[in-house]
Each structure stands twice: as C-alpha cells, then as structure tokens.
Design a protein around this motif. Structure first.
Motif, short mmCIF file in Angstrom:
data_model
loop_
_atom_site.label_atom_id
_atom_site.label_comp_id
_atom_site.label_asym_id
_atom_site.label_seq_id
_atom_site.Cartn_x
_atom_site.Cartn_y
_atom_site.Cartn_z
N GLY A 293 25.37 7.18 32.36
CA GLY A 293 24.08 6.90 32.95
C GLY A 293 23.35 8.15 33.38
N TYR A 294 22.04 8.02 33.50
CA TYR A 294 21.18 9.08 34.02
C TYR A 294 20.22 8.42 35.00
CZ TYR A 294 18.08 13.18 34.07
OH TYR A 294 17.33 14.27 34.44
N ILE A 295 20.34 8.78 36.28
CA ILE A 295 19.56 8.20 37.36
C ILE A 295 18.76 9.33 37.99
CG2 ILE A 295 19.66 6.95 39.56
CD1 ILE A 295 22.41 5.86 38.58
N ARG A 296 17.43 9.24 37.97
CA ARG A 296 16.63 10.38 38.42
C ARG A 296 15.26 9.90 38.89
NH1 ARG A 296 16.67 8.22 33.18
NH2 ARG A 296 14.95 9.01 31.90
N GLY A 297 14.64 10.74 39.72
CA GLY A 297 13.28 10.49 40.17
C GLY A 297 13.21 9.79 41.50
N LEU A 298 12.89 10.51 42.57
CA LEU A 298 12.85 9.95 43.90
C LEU A 298 11.63 9.07 44.08
CD1 LEU A 298 14.54 10.21 46.53
CD2 LEU A 298 12.92 11.97 47.25
N SER A 299 11.83 7.86 44.61
CA SER A 299 10.72 6.96 44.90
C SER A 299 9.84 7.53 45.99
CB SER A 299 11.25 5.59 45.32
OG SER A 299 10.20 4.78 45.85
N ALA A 300 8.55 7.21 45.93
CA ALA A 300 7.63 7.63 46.99
C ALA A 300 7.97 6.96 48.31
CB ALA A 300 6.19 7.29 46.58
N ASN A 301 8.75 5.86 48.27
CA ASN A 301 9.15 5.16 49.49
C ASN A 301 10.39 5.77 50.15
OD1 ASN A 301 7.09 3.27 49.12
ND2 ASN A 301 8.39 1.98 47.82
N ALA A 302 10.99 6.77 49.52
CA ALA A 302 12.24 7.33 50.03
C ALA A 302 11.99 8.15 51.30
CB ALA A 302 12.89 8.21 48.98
N THR A 303 12.90 7.98 52.26
CA THR A 303 12.85 8.77 53.50
C THR A 303 14.18 9.43 53.81
OG1 THR A 303 13.39 6.83 54.85
CG2 THR A 303 11.05 7.29 54.48
N GLY A 304 15.19 9.22 52.96
CA GLY A 304 16.50 9.82 53.18
C GLY A 304 17.43 8.99 54.03
N LEU A 305 17.09 7.74 54.27
CA LEU A 305 17.93 6.89 55.10
C LEU A 305 19.20 6.45 54.37
CD1 LEU A 305 15.22 4.63 56.79
CD2 LEU A 305 16.49 6.52 57.82
N ALA A 306 20.16 5.92 55.13
CA ALA A 306 21.40 5.42 54.55
C ALA A 306 21.11 4.38 53.48
CB ALA A 306 22.27 4.80 55.65
N GLY A 307 21.88 4.46 52.40
CA GLY A 307 21.72 3.52 51.29
C GLY A 307 20.84 4.02 50.18
N GLU A 308 20.16 5.15 50.40
CA GLU A 308 19.32 5.71 49.34
C GLU A 308 20.19 6.59 48.44
OE1 GLU A 308 15.76 7.46 50.92
OE2 GLU A 308 15.23 5.65 52.04
N ASN A 309 21.01 5.93 47.64
CA ASN A 309 22.02 6.59 46.81
C ASN A 309 21.79 6.31 45.33
OD1 ASN A 309 23.92 5.05 49.27
ND2 ASN A 309 23.48 7.23 49.35
N GLY A 310 22.22 7.21 44.49
CA GLY A 310 22.17 6.94 43.06
C GLY A 310 23.15 5.87 42.66
N ILE A 311 24.40 6.02 43.10
CA ILE A 311 25.46 5.02 42.90
C ILE A 311 26.03 4.67 44.26
CG2 ILE A 311 27.74 4.55 41.95
CD1 ILE A 311 25.81 4.69 39.71
N LEU A 312 26.05 3.38 44.59
CA LEU A 312 26.57 2.92 45.87
C LEU A 312 27.60 1.83 45.65
CD1 LEU A 312 26.57 2.67 48.98
CD2 LEU A 312 24.66 1.05 48.76
N PHE A 313 28.79 2.02 46.22
CA PHE A 313 29.81 0.97 46.25
C PHE A 313 29.77 0.32 47.63
CE2 PHE A 313 31.32 3.68 42.87
CZ PHE A 313 31.82 2.78 41.94
N ASP A 314 29.53 -0.97 47.64
CA ASP A 314 29.52 -1.74 48.87
C ASP A 314 30.60 -2.81 48.78
OD1 ASP A 314 28.75 -2.62 51.34
OD2 ASP A 314 26.71 -3.17 50.77
N CYS A 315 30.96 -3.39 49.91
CA CYS A 315 31.92 -4.50 49.94
C CYS A 315 31.57 -5.34 51.16
CB CYS A 315 33.35 -3.99 50.01
SG CYS A 315 34.60 -5.28 49.79
N SER A 316 30.87 -6.44 50.94
CA SER A 316 30.29 -7.19 52.04
C SER A 316 30.94 -8.54 52.30
CB SER A 316 28.79 -7.41 51.78
OG SER A 316 28.60 -8.15 50.58
N LEU A 317 31.92 -8.93 51.47
CA LEU A 317 32.48 -10.28 51.56
C LEU A 317 33.83 -10.31 52.26
CD1 LEU A 317 31.86 -13.21 50.77
CD2 LEU A 317 33.06 -12.80 48.61
N ALA A 318 34.77 -9.50 51.79
CA ALA A 318 36.12 -9.46 52.36
C ALA A 318 36.82 -8.21 51.84
CB ALA A 318 36.91 -10.71 51.99
N HIS A 319 37.91 -7.81 52.50
CA HIS A 319 38.66 -6.64 52.06
C HIS A 319 39.09 -6.80 50.60
CE1 HIS A 319 38.69 -4.78 55.89
NE2 HIS A 319 39.47 -5.64 56.48
#
Length: 302
Positions: free
Chosen positions: A173-199
């Motif tokens: 993959g190639y992920i590029r180009g910062l959105s104009a809405n970006a402010t650098g807050l948590a979650g502003e990642n190219g690739i993010l692994f989350d786990c919201s249901l259970a271990h």
C-alpha cells in the motif's frame, strides 16, 4: 435462476446515477461484470450509520471484477461501499469523493468498509482498493479470513483501520497526503490497529510493503481498548510522521512516531502480544512541526 446464481453485466463505459437515499444492494450469489462502468451518487448522504446508508452493499457469495463509486463527498457524507457478506471476491474497489475531507463528522463514515456492522463476516478477498479525499477511507472490521492486495489512499486522517478482525493480510500500500482537517490528534494514523470488542478480537494480521507518508500523528500505530495479538509489519516504511498535539510538552506533545505500539492502558494488566517489526524504516521525523521540535529541544521519536 437463484440456484445457479445471477450475472449482472453493466454497459460499456457508462455512469449509473444513484439518486436514492439508501444506495444499492448487490444480492447474494451475484457475479458482476463492470465493463468499465461506474456508479455516481447525485446527492450526499448523512445520518445514522447503518449498512443502508452506504452507496453499495455487497452481500454473500458475490464475485465482482471492479466496483467504482464516485461520491459527492463533503464532511457529512457517510461513505461508499460496505461488504457485509461472506465468501466475497472483488478484483478492485475505487471510491473517490469530489470534495476533500469527506466523512469527517464520523469515525464510521468510510469510503470502504470490509466487514459487517455487527457479528462477523468471513472469507473476504479484494485485489486492490483506491480511495481519495476521505478522512477515514478504509475500515476493516468484524471480519475473519480476509486479504487485500494493495491500497492506494490519497488525502486522509486515518488511512486503514483494523478492528475486531483476524487471520488477514494486506500485501502492499501507499498512503499519503494529509487532510486539511488534520490537527495531529490521536488516531490520525496511516495504519491503525484497534481492538474494541474483547481481548484478542484483533489478531493474526500481516501488513507488508506499506508506505505511510504525512500522517498527522503516528504512521503505524497499535492501540485499542483490549489486547491485540500476533501482528506483523514487514518491509513497511514511515515517512514524515506528524507533530502530534496531545497536550503541552512536557509530558505531552511528544510528536508522532514512525511505529508505535502501546498496550490498552485503561485495562489493568493488559498487554499486546507478539508484535513484530521486520525490515521497517523511518525517515524525516516530525518535519511538519518546527515549533514542536523546538519545544522538545530538537528531540523526536522513532
């Protein structure tokens, strides 16, 4: 003939307008041949995010060569394609928005969502996904046994997010180009692994040959409310990870990392397990914020 399946063949190089509020559903047991044609939504869709809010819903046992959707976009547009079925094979998905910063009002408002809203989808395989002008373009969620050949993302806040899914691979993959809405807050990642249901609900995933450029925060991030297990980053490259704006330095505002893994700190004793980085590299750290570099005395994160 429902028993033998259905073949949906589009005309050659045509544009099919979608005027309804709830888009289209590709029914089970469908083989679809694009012939160079695409769908175009005439008005933006906003509101409660359910499967019916997306342009195209793909059901079980579908075989599709190419699926292209041109969306109006904009901050309140909810998204493009959702694959809610099992045993789905798609050669290419392309969902571009005319307006930049599309879907900015909701974390679940994605150009492409691989997996159902609730429960699980199984055996979903996609050759290529291309998205432009979506703040959170690709969400892989609630799916087991999946593969994606290549992702091309242009202008984003959060490029690809994996949540409550397993036994999958992203081969490039190639992920590029910062959105104009970006402010650098948590979650502003190219690739993010989350786990919201259970271990352990996010587990056994490999990402290979992925380059992330211009992330608002970290380029590659493993987080989540619960434990993530068995993740491989192979030959992945982070370029110009972002400034990060989480508080005042010190102790916050430490800037974006190329690669970051942080256990679910809200769960006592929880730990991510078996996280691998093989042949990965980082360059041009935090070049997006000279002020932050000065505040940290020139120090920045790998």
């Amino acid at each position: 003939n429902a028993a033998a399946g259905k073949v949906l063949m589009l005309g050659y190089n045509r544009t099919y307008a979608i005027a309804t509020a709830t888009g289209l559903t590709i029914p089970p047991n469908t083989t679809r041949i694009a012939n160079g044609s695409k769908f175009k939504r005439l008005t933006a869709r906003s509101g409660t995010v359910t499967d019916a809010d997306y342009n195209i819903i793909v059901s079980s046992d579908c075989d599709i060569d190419r699926l292209e959707v041109e969306a109006v976009g904009g901050i309140s547009d909810v998204g493009g394609v959702v694959i809610s079925g099992d045993r789905v094979r798609i050669g290419e998905i392309k969902v571009n928005a005319v307006a930049a910063g599309s879907g900015g009002l909701g974390s679940l408002w994605n150009a492409v969502r691989v997996g159902t809203n609730s429960g699980k989808s199984y055996d979903v395989h996609i050759g290529r996904i291309e998205c432009a002008n979506w703040d959170r373009p690709i969400f892989v969620r609630n799916v087991e046994r999946f593969s994606i050949g290549f992702v091309s993302v242009t202008t984003y806040l959060r490029g690809v997010c994996f949540d409550n899914c397993g036994h999958g691979i992203l081969r490039g993959g190639y992920i590029r180009g910062l959105s104009a809405n970006a402010t650098g807050l948590a979650g502003e990642n190219g690739i993010l692994f989350d786990c919201s249901l259970a271990h352990g609900e996010t587990h056994d995933i490999r990402i290979e040959n992925v380059t992330v450029d211009d992330a608002g925060e970290h380029a590659f991030r493993i987080g989540g409310t619960f434990n993530v297990r068995n993740v491989w980053h192979i030959n992945c490259h982070a370029k110009n990870p972002g400034a990060g704006t989480s508080g005042t330095y010190p102790p916050g505002n430490n800037g974006g990392c190329g690669f970051k893994a942080l256990g679910p700190t809200g769960t006592l004793g929880a730990r991510h397990q078996n996280i691998h980085y093989i042949g990965c590299s980082v360059e041009d750290i935090n070049a997006t914020s000279i002020a932050n570099l000065i505040a940290r005395a020139g120090k920045s994160n790998f």
